[in-house]
Design a protein around this motif. Structure first.
Motif, PDB file in Angstrom:
ATOM      1  N   SER A 183      42.660  57.291  28.054  1.00  0.00           N
ATOM      2  CA  SER A 183      42.941  57.738  26.698  1.00  0.00           C
ATOM      3  C   SER A 183      42.285  59.081  26.413  1.00  0.00           C
ATOM      4  O   SER A 183      41.226  59.406  26.941  1.00  0.00           O
ATOM      5  CB  SER A 183      42.439  56.699  25.692  1.00  0.00           C
ATOM      6  OG  SER A 183      42.570  57.192  24.374  1.00  0.00           O
ATOM      7  N   ASP A 199      41.825  56.415  18.460  1.00  0.00           N
ATOM      8  CA  ASP A 199      43.161  56.108  18.973  1.00  0.00           C
ATOM      9  C   ASP A 199      44.237  56.734  18.093  1.00  0.00           C
ATOM     10  O   ASP A 199      45.224  57.288  18.574  1.00  0.00           O
ATOM     11  CB  ASP A 199      43.386  54.595  19.028  1.00  0.00           C
ATOM     12  CG  ASP A 199      42.772  53.964  20.259  1.00  0.00           C
ATOM     13  OD1 ASP A 199      42.281  54.716  21.115  1.00  0.00           O
ATOM     14  OD2 ASP A 199      42.793  52.731  20.366  1.00  0.00           O
ATOM     15  N   TYR A 200      44.063  56.623  16.790  1.00  0.00           N
ATOM     16  CA  TYR A 200      45.046  57.135  15.840  1.00  0.00           C
ATOM     17  C   TYR A 200      45.194  58.649  15.980  1.00  0.00           C
ATOM     18  O   TYR A 200      46.299  59.180  16.036  1.00  0.00           O
ATOM     19  CB  TYR A 200      44.608  56.769  14.425  1.00  0.00           C
ATOM     20  CG  TYR A 200      45.600  57.113  13.347  1.00  0.00           C
ATOM     21  CD1 TYR A 200      46.688  56.276  13.090  1.00  0.00           C
ATOM     22  CD2 TYR A 200      45.447  58.257  12.564  1.00  0.00           C
ATOM     23  CE1 TYR A 200      47.592  56.583  12.091  1.00  0.00           C
ATOM     24  CE2 TYR A 200      46.343  58.568  11.564  1.00  0.00           C
ATOM     25  CZ  TYR A 200      47.420  57.721  11.330  1.00  0.00           C
ATOM     26  OH  TYR A 200      48.317  58.027  10.346  1.00  0.00           O
ATOM     27  N   CYS A 203      47.094  59.994  19.154  1.00  0.00           N
ATOM     28  CA  CYS A 203      48.548  59.853  19.269  1.00  0.00           C
ATOM     29  C   CYS A 203      49.199  61.231  19.130  1.00  0.00           C
ATOM     30  O   CYS A 203      49.039  61.901  18.112  1.00  0.00           O
ATOM     31  CB  CYS A 203      49.089  58.918  18.188  1.00  0.00           C
ATOM     32  SG  CYS A 203      48.528  57.218  18.331  1.00  0.00           S
ATOM     33  N   SER A 204      49.938  61.616  20.159  1.00  0.00           N
ATOM     34  CA  SER A 204      50.499  62.966  20.177  1.00  0.00           C
ATOM     35  C   SER A 204      51.997  63.000  19.885  1.00  0.00           C
ATOM     36  O   SER A 204      52.586  64.070  19.806  1.00  0.00           O
ATOM     37  CB  SER A 204      50.240  63.618  21.546  1.00  0.00           C
ATOM     38  OG  SER A 204      50.793  62.814  22.579  1.00  0.00           O
ATOM     39  N   ASP A 208      53.736  57.171  20.671  1.00  0.00           N
ATOM     40  CA  ASP A 208      52.324  56.797  20.710  1.00  0.00           C
ATOM     41  C   ASP A 208      51.877  56.197  19.377  1.00  0.00           C
ATOM     42  O   ASP A 208      51.104  55.241  19.337  1.00  0.00           O
ATOM     43  CB  ASP A 208      51.452  58.022  21.021  1.00  0.00           C
ATOM     44  CG  ASP A 208      51.601  58.478  22.457  1.00  0.00           C
ATOM     45  OD1 ASP A 208      52.091  57.688  23.268  1.00  0.00           O
ATOM     46  OD2 ASP A 208      51.233  59.634  22.753  1.00  0.00           O
ATOM     47  N   ARG A 209      52.380  56.772  18.288  1.00  0.00           N
ATOM     48  CA  ARG A 209      51.991  56.279  16.970  1.00  0.00           C
ATOM     49  C   ARG A 209      52.521  54.864  16.753  1.00  0.00           C
ATOM     50  O   ARG A 209      51.825  54.004  16.206  1.00  0.00           O
ATOM     51  CB  ARG A 209      52.528  57.213  15.892  1.00  0.00           C
ATOM     52  CG  ARG A 209      51.945  56.975  14.521  1.00  0.00           C
ATOM     53  CD  ARG A 209      50.555  57.557  14.382  1.00  0.00           C
ATOM     54  NE  ARG A 209      50.570  58.998  14.298  1.00  0.00           N
ATOM     55  CZ  ARG A 209      49.505  59.768  14.402  1.00  0.00           C
ATOM     56  NH1 ARG A 209      48.328  59.242  14.597  1.00  0.00           N
ATOM     57  NH2 ARG A 209      49.595  61.076  14.328  1.00  0.00           N
ATOM     58  N   TRP A 212      50.365  52.514  18.534  1.00  0.00           N
ATOM     59  CA  TRP A 212      49.124  52.305  17.787  1.00  0.00           C
ATOM     60  C   TRP A 212      49.325  51.271  16.684  1.00  0.00           C
ATOM     61  O   TRP A 212      48.505  50.361  16.507  1.00  0.00           O
ATOM     62  CB  TRP A 212      48.650  53.626  17.187  1.00  0.00           C
ATOM     63  CG  TRP A 212      47.309  53.547  16.518  1.00  0.00           C
ATOM     64  CD1 TRP A 212      46.090  53.785  17.077  1.00  0.00           C
ATOM     65  CD2 TRP A 212      47.050  53.203  15.155  1.00  0.00           C
ATOM     66  NE1 TRP A 212      45.090  53.598  16.148  1.00  0.00           N
ATOM     67  CE2 TRP A 212      45.652  53.239  14.970  1.00  0.00           C
ATOM     68  CE3 TRP A 212      47.882  52.858  14.075  1.00  0.00           C
ATOM     69  CZ2 TRP A 212      45.052  52.957  13.750  1.00  0.00           C
ATOM     70  CZ3 TRP A 212      47.280  52.565  12.855  1.00  0.00           C
ATOM     71  CH2 TRP A 212      45.883  52.626  12.696  1.00  0.00           C
TER      72      TRP A 212
END
Length: 306
Positions: A183, A199-200, A203-204, A208-209, A212
């Motif tokens: 990560s 983590d939030y 997110c790219s 990814d979001r 999450w």
């Protein structure tokens, strides 16, 4: 806290009296805050509005962070008390993080700081499952857990990180073979697990979001349906609503009083902005009051389960 100016009120007034366009723009920004808080209150129990849409409004529009460690720890405490040990499983995943806490301590103690990381932590997912003889000793690909979750064979309750003895060479080999994920998150706040927030931010893209939101779905549901308007919550949007409304009325009254004291009529441009603002303000106030008539958190909590 609502996103209103922290400048001295008289400083704001003096500026607005010189620049009516800025006054109108600022009133519009404050009205936007009220509208979004009304949206949150209207839809907090609306299960047709998905978590991603709801929490994007909550976090980006009025500045609240639902990733506060105190709230998250409260959730974990409540969660663990509600689930029997037989149903609660911790499973290892193939997701790793550079453990900046360990890196910091190691470099501080040994005074041999290096940019090449040597300490890593592994993501652990806490789950319940309907699968008999579920293998909780296995290392699971994170996508494998998501597939099991989508098919309702497991419920992902929570996730956390634990230090792992894996070495850098194994990380490199795993990345090459795509058997593990490293990560981009930074867990670098000493004595605080900031992974949910890291983590939030890591997110790219939209995919990814969405991942999450799936990983933290149960926490988000708990926060949204149980904590957001409860008595013991650290944040209540109604507080920001009242602060913003009082702030707007104070500005309007002070501008009006400036002209009254000088026995001058309020210029048409300011009259127009004030009238427009007060009309919208009254409508948003009526909406907010109407949501209060059906909103009973204690009754709603009885229908929800973690």
């Amino acid at each position: 806290m609502a996103v209103i100016s922290n400048k001295n009120i008289n400083t704001l007034i003096n500026n607005f009296l010189k620049k009516p366009n800025e006054f109108e723009s600022y009133m519009g920004n404050c009205l936007s805050i009220l509208k979004k808080i009304n949206y949150i209150k209207e839809n907090v129990r609306n299960e047709n509005v998905d978590n991603e849409t709801f929490f994007e409004t909550l976090s980006h529009s009025i500045g609240i962070t639902f990733m506060n460690p105190e709230l998250y720890n409260e959730y974990r405490k409540t969660l663990l008390n509600s689930i029997s040990n037989e149903k609660f499983l911790n499973v290892k995943t193939n997701v790793f993080y550079v453990d900046f806490k360990a890196e910091f301590v190691d470099s501080f103690v040994n005074k041999n700081y290096s940019e090449i990381p040597h300490h890593f932590s592994r993501m652990i997912c806490s789950i319940t499952t309907s699968i008999d003889n579920f293998d909780n000793e296995k290392i699971y690909q994170i996508n494998e857990l998501f597939e099991l979750s989508y098919s309702n064979k497991i419920t992902i309750l929570d996730s956390h990180v634990e230090p792992d003895k894996i070495i850098l060479e194994e990380i490199i080999d795993g990345l090459k073979s795509k058997s593990l994920i490293l990560s981009k998150s930074r867990l670098d706040t000493i004595d605080m697990d900031t992974k949910i927030y890291s983590d939030y931010n890591a997110c790219s893209n939209d995919f990814d979001r969405r991942v999450w939101y799936k990983l933290y779905e149960n926490y988000l549901n708990y926060y949204r349906y149980t904590m957001l308007y409860s008595d013991n919550n650290l944040y209540n949007p109604d507080n920001d609503y009242n602060i913003t409304m009082d702030h707007m009325l104070e500005i309007i009254n002070k501008i009006k009083s400036k002209y009254t004291k000088n026995k001058k009529g309020i210029p048409a441009v300011y009259q127009k902005i004030i009238l427009k603002t007060l009309n919208i303000l009254e409508k948003e106030k009526e909406k907010n009051n109407s949501y209060n008539t059906f909103f009973d958190i204690k009754e709603y909590e009885k229908t929800r389960k973690i």
